[in-house]
Design an enzyme around this catalytic site. Structure first.
Site, PDB file in Angstrom:
ATOM      1  N   TYR A  26       0.837  -1.208   0.000  1.00 35.10           N
ATOM      2  CA  TYR A  26       0.000   0.000   0.000  1.00 35.10           C
ATOM      3  C   TYR A  26       0.863   1.245   0.000  1.00 35.10           C
ATOM      4  O   TYR A  26       1.939   1.270   0.605  1.00 35.10           O
ATOM      5  CB  TYR A  26      -0.876   0.045   1.263  1.00 35.10           C
ATOM      6  CG  TYR A  26      -2.086  -0.844   1.226  1.00 35.10           C
ATOM      7  CD1 TYR A  26      -3.265  -0.422   0.633  1.00 35.10           C
ATOM      8  CD2 TYR A  26      -2.057  -2.098   1.816  1.00 35.10           C
ATOM      9  CE1 TYR A  26      -4.391  -1.232   0.624  1.00 35.10           C
ATOM     10  CE2 TYR A  26      -3.177  -2.920   1.810  1.00 35.10           C
ATOM     11  CZ  TYR A  26      -4.340  -2.476   1.211  1.00 35.10           C
ATOM     12  OH  TYR A  26      -5.449  -3.282   1.208  1.00 35.10           O
ATOM     13  N   TYR A  43      -0.773  -9.974   0.738  1.00 28.93           N
ATOM     14  CA  TYR A  43       0.316  -9.440   1.579  1.00 28.93           C
ATOM     15  C   TYR A  43       0.248 -10.016   2.986  1.00 28.93           C
ATOM     16  O   TYR A  43      -0.828 -10.379   3.472  1.00 28.93           O
ATOM     17  CB  TYR A  43       0.282  -7.906   1.606  1.00 28.93           C
ATOM     18  CG  TYR A  43      -0.996  -7.277   2.119  1.00 28.93           C
ATOM     19  CD1 TYR A  43      -1.238  -7.085   3.489  1.00 28.93           C
ATOM     20  CD2 TYR A  43      -1.974  -6.841   1.226  1.00 28.93           C
ATOM     21  CE1 TYR A  43      -2.397  -6.494   3.945  1.00 28.93           C
ATOM     22  CE2 TYR A  43      -3.152  -6.245   1.679  1.00 28.93           C
ATOM     23  CZ  TYR A  43      -3.351  -6.083   3.031  1.00 28.93           C
ATOM     24  OH  TYR A  43      -4.511  -5.500   3.488  1.00 28.93           O
ATOM     25  N   ARG A  98      -3.156 -11.730   3.873  1.00 27.56           N
ATOM     26  CA  ARG A  98      -4.429 -11.324   3.284  1.00 27.56           C
ATOM     27  C   ARG A  98      -4.520 -11.867   1.859  1.00 27.56           C
ATOM     28  O   ARG A  98      -3.556 -11.736   1.095  1.00 27.56           O
ATOM     29  CB  ARG A  98      -4.569  -9.790   3.227  1.00 27.56           C
ATOM     30  CG  ARG A  98      -4.606  -9.016   4.532  1.00 27.56           C
ATOM     31  CD  ARG A  98      -5.718  -9.359   5.505  1.00 27.56           C
ATOM     32  NE  ARG A  98      -7.017  -9.806   4.961  1.00 27.56           N
ATOM     33  CZ  ARG A  98      -7.970  -9.008   4.509  1.00 27.56           C
ATOM     34  NH1 ARG A  98      -7.810  -7.703   4.479  1.00 27.56           N
ATOM     35  NH2 ARG A  98      -9.121  -9.499   4.067  1.00 27.56           N
ATOM     36  N   HIS A 136      -7.364  -8.509  -2.439  1.00 27.86           N
ATOM     37  CA  HIS A 136      -8.684  -7.938  -2.160  1.00 27.86           C
ATOM     38  C   HIS A 136      -8.719  -6.464  -2.508  1.00 27.86           C
ATOM     39  O   HIS A 136      -7.689  -5.794  -2.530  1.00 27.86           O
ATOM     40  CB  HIS A 136      -9.055  -8.112  -0.679  1.00 27.86           C
ATOM     41  CG  HIS A 136      -8.110  -7.393   0.246  1.00 27.86           C
ATOM     42  ND1 HIS A 136      -6.909  -7.924   0.632  1.00 27.86           N
ATOM     43  CD2 HIS A 136      -8.185  -6.170   0.835  1.00 27.86           C
ATOM     44  CE1 HIS A 136      -6.274  -7.065   1.423  1.00 27.86           C
ATOM     45  NE2 HIS A 136      -7.027  -5.993   1.565  1.00 27.86           N
ATOM     46  N   HIS A 189     -10.806  -3.034  -1.192  1.00 31.74           N
ATOM     47  CA  HIS A 189     -11.726  -2.480  -0.189  1.00 31.74           C
ATOM     48  C   HIS A 189     -12.765  -1.607  -0.893  1.00 31.74           C
ATOM     49  O   HIS A 189     -12.416  -0.832  -1.779  1.00 31.74           O
ATOM     50  CB  HIS A 189     -10.957  -1.606   0.803  1.00 31.74           C
ATOM     51  CG  HIS A 189      -9.928  -2.340   1.610  1.00 31.74           C
ATOM     52  ND1 HIS A 189     -10.176  -2.811   2.868  1.00 31.74           N
ATOM     53  CD2 HIS A 189      -8.639  -2.680   1.339  1.00 31.74           C
ATOM     54  CE1 HIS A 189      -9.084  -3.402   3.355  1.00 31.74           C
ATOM     55  NE2 HIS A 189      -8.135  -3.335   2.439  1.00 31.74           N
TER      56      HIS A 189
END
Ligand code: FE
Lengths: 246, 204
Positions: free
Chosen positions: A112, A151, A161, A164, A166
């Site tokens: 991110y 990640y 995770r 995905h 959000h």
């Protein structure tokens, strides 16, 4: 979809056994952040059945294109080119027009663009990681992005995770406000993820898994995934009854 | 077998996670240039009607620690008690007041500040006036489904005493968790996720 007059009914009760509970100790951060007392039921008043409206005119030309909205001119984000499309519906099966969708995600390496992010995977200089769009008169939406990577995250000693995206969704009433995540068909990490497993019902999880749609894929360009989102339904009128004593 | 109602199920909520700022307040998250400004960042302009107020919000966990990664949204009526929403049938709200605000809590202090106006009173379902209030929605890492609550105003004792929502709360000792004290033009609203003073959260 011809009837576009505003609705004023209260929302169907939220199914709290379908939705994740607040306290899910296998997702450790929830332990100190979960209310411990019962929620107090509140019949919707006008404060809950109303909500802000967002017009299509607030959208910039690249808001729904994460491949380009942070990239330098002539460049693009690295990763598997992907189209995500679907509809926002309510529990009655009706399309929700004018819903604001905002989405954010990691880059193709699972990193991110955020101060507090410490994963060693590199930033992509051409990928910001946010986008938004507004549904059309049928509740349909689409945007273009790259597929985010999985990640690792600090929870258990080796939690990952799944890939995905959000999603934040604004429907027509503030009581419909929802944040969720979209997963990708076939990812084995989905069923191992403590955050996914905050959802008690297997079919509720499956409802968050987007399906690969070869017919919507653009040959030689981008694959497509279909992801429908369901918001709470609502009754037809607000003042259908009055309780005793009021 | 009987006929199906053909209802769908609401999509399950998932936590907003630690990087909610990227999606909802990208300029705050130092991702400039995608949107001109973060949505919901300013609620009033010089033409907005009503008394200007400041609301200081903190979200506090069960270890008395202020969350530095929360996101708070508020929704309120205008000074005359009208909502700027198509579902508002009683009249047109102040065009200079959208009624909706969004703030990330500060990454060092954990506080977020809304500059807004004091809302007018809006009716309860049976027509009785509710006390002035603001609807809150709080999400963060570790919160699996957004928390919904209300803030009432500390200087509205009489209205609060006759408010139909506050009156229905069985444990009166908990009512003060929804009432923000006033100092000057500033109201302070601490949202406690756990503990003796756990804020009342609503299933709305
Ligand atoms: Fe994430």
């Amino acid at each position: 979809m011809s009837n576009n007059s505003p609705e004023t009914g209260s929302f169907f009760a939220r199914d709290r056994e379908w939705q994740p509970p607040a306290f899910t100790p296998w997702y450790k951060t929830s332990v100190l952040r979960s209310p411990q007392k019962a929620l107090i039921s509140l019949d919707n008043t006008i404060s809950e059945i109303t909500g802000p409206v967002f017009g299509h005119n607030m959208l910039g030309a690249l808001d729904d294109d994460l491949i380009h909205n942070f990239a330098k001119p002539g460049e693009s984000a690295i990763g598997e080119r992907t189209i995500v499309y679907g509809r926002v519906l309510d529990e009655r099966g009706r399309g929700v027009p004018g819903a604001l969708l905002e989405f954010w995600q990691a880059n193709a390496g699972g990193r991110y663009r955020h101060k507090k992010e410490g994963y060693m995977a590199p930033l992509d200089p051409n990928f910001g990681g946010c986008g938004r769009t507004i549904t059309d008169e049928n509740g349909a939406y689409a945007f273009r992005t790259i597929k985010p990577g999985p990640y690792p995250w600090p929870n258990g000693p080796n939690d990952w995770r799944p890939s995905h995206i959000h999603f934040s969704i604004f429907g027509h009433g503030f009581a419909q406000r929802l944040i969720t995540q979209m997963y990708f068909e076939g990812d084995p990490l989905i069923w191992k993820c403590p955050i996914v497993r905050t959802i008690p019902d297997k079919s509720a999880i499956e409802q968050l898994v987007a399906t690969l749609d070869m017919e919507a894929t653009i040959p030689m360009d981008a694959r497509a995934y279909k992801f429908d989102i369901v918001l709470r339904g609502r009754r037809s009128t607000m003042f259908e009854n009055r309780r005793e004593g009021n | 077998m009987t006929q199906s109602l053909n209802r769908l199920k609401e999509s399950a909520s998932q936590t907003a996670g630690p990087y909610v700022h990227i999606g909802l307040t990208p300029n705050f998250a130092e991702i400039p240039g995608v949107y001109p400004e973060d949505l919901g960042i300013s609620m009033v302009n010089d033409k907005t009607k009503g008394e200007r107020i400041t609301i200081k919000v903190r979200v506090i966990d069960g270890a008395e620690t202020t969350l530095k990664d929360a996101l708070v949204e508020i929704w309120q009526a205008d000074a005359d008690g009208l909502y700027n929403s198509p579902s508002e049938m009683r009249g047109a709200a102040d065009p200079n007041f959208k009624g909706w605000g969004r703030k990330a809590t500060d990454m060092s202090t954990g506080e977020c500040i809304f500059e807004t106006i004091k809302p007018g009173r809006v009716p309860f379902r049976d027509g009785r006036p509710q006390a002035p209030h603001i609807t809150f929605w709080v999400v963060a890492r570790g919160i699996n489904i957004g928390l919904q609550t209300r803030m009432y105003f500390g200087d509205e004792e009489k209205a609060n005493a006759e408010d139909p929502v506050l009156q229905r709360i069985e444990h009166k000792i908990r009512v003060p968790t929804l009432i923000a004290p006033r100092e000057g033009n500033t109201y302070t609203f601490d949202i406690r996720l756990q503990g003796d003073k756990e804020t009342i959260f609503f299933d709305i």
